[in-house]
Design an enzyme around this catalytic site. Structure first.
Site: not given
Length: 312
Positions: A159, A185
């Site tokens: 990501s 994350y």
């Protein structure tokens, strides 16, 4: 200087467009997290091209519904469902142990995003445990099957959030620093890229290519832990940055390109976005790849620490 790899595809391309004309008959694929979001569309495109696809999912009832939908939309009856919970090492070991025969495509797609602080029974931070440790153990457990294929591809879904944090080796599991969901994350997504870098090096002799990617900004249930207020703020930030919002079919395109397209045959250890190899990140932007995510020394260090963690 590494040559930048480009394809005729772009941010608006769909998974179906990327795989058009590609014949995957006789090839076997595993897609984790394939019961929702871009996982479904990744599996659909591979199935439409003729691959035998196993949906590796936590919720097998949802997996069965997805398999029925994929068979109906593609005509491919070789779609299977198997339970896999990446946060449970026993589940990962059981999935890998039950696999029989070669594996040509492994798409490490599942993940959790910006969750509150949760820990596995081993004390591992949940985002790192799921997004990195689980997929690492899965790929390592399936290494023999991947090597047997002769020209296997492993796809690691990362990501742009990797730009939020390197892997903080001094305190990976937030035992001493304050927990911050997005930092956790981001760290796990950097780990996904570093995994690709080191696996590409270690497994090259087995004919296995390994690449990471940024799927794009897509609204899926990956965002289930984000409050409505935070989601509105995040969307406003992305819109202000003129980020292009993708459909799940567009979000799956880069995964499918790396999993199946002859255009990237032999390419390994790279990070892609919008169906092309990414350039270096420029400060203040959401595009490109951070230098720390491609650092071979960090990749080797993470691999060794991960092995020690999983065998402790």
């Amino acid at each position: 200087m590494t040559t930048r790899i480009t394809t005729p595809f772009s941010a608006t391309s769909t998974a179906a467009e990327v795989v058009q004309g590609v014949d995957l008959t006789g090839r076997r694929a595993v897609v984790t997290g394939a019961a929702s979001g871009i996982g479904v569309e990744t599996a659909r495109a591979l199935a439409a091209a003729g691959a035998e696809v196993t949906l590796a999912v936590r919720d097998t009832a949802a997996g069965d519904r997805t398999a029925a939908d994929l068979t109906e939309s593609t005509g491919n009856k070789e779609i299977h469902v198997a339970r896999l919970d990446l946060a449970e090492q026993d589940s990962v070991a059981a999935f890998a142990g039950a696999w029989d025969g070669p594996l040509h495509i492994l798409v490490n797609n599942a993940g959790i995003m910006a969750s509150p602080l949760m820990r596995t029974p081993q004390g591992w931070e949940m985002q790192f445990a799921t997004n990195h440790l689980g997929h690492f153990a899965l790929a390592r457990g399936l290494h023999g099957a991947l090597a047997a294929a002769g020209d296997a591809r492993v796809v690691s879904v990362s990501s742009a959030a990797h730009l939020r944090s390197p892997v903080v080796f001094e305190d990976i599991h937030f035992e001493r620093r304050e927990y911050e969901p997005w930092a956790a994350y981001g760290q796990s997504k950097t780990a996904n890229v570093l995994f690709a870098v080191e696996a590409a090096r270690r497994w090259a002799a087995d004919g296995i290519t390994v690449n990471a990617l940024m799927p794009g900004a897509i609204s899926t249930n990956l965002q289930r832990y984000i409050s409505e207020e935070d989601l509105v703020r995040l969307r406003a930030q992305l819109d202000a940055a003129e980020v292009f919002w993708k459909t799940p079919e567009q979000g799956a395109a880069t995964s499918v390109l790396l999993a199946a397209s002859p255009l990237v045959a032999g390419v390994t250890g790279r990070y892609f976005e919008d169906c092309n190899a990414a350039g270096p990140n420029r400060p203040g932007t959401r595009g490109g790849v951070a230098a720390y995510a491609l650092d071979p020394a960090a990749a080797q260090r993470l691999w060794e620490i991960t092995e020690q963690t999983l065998t402790a």
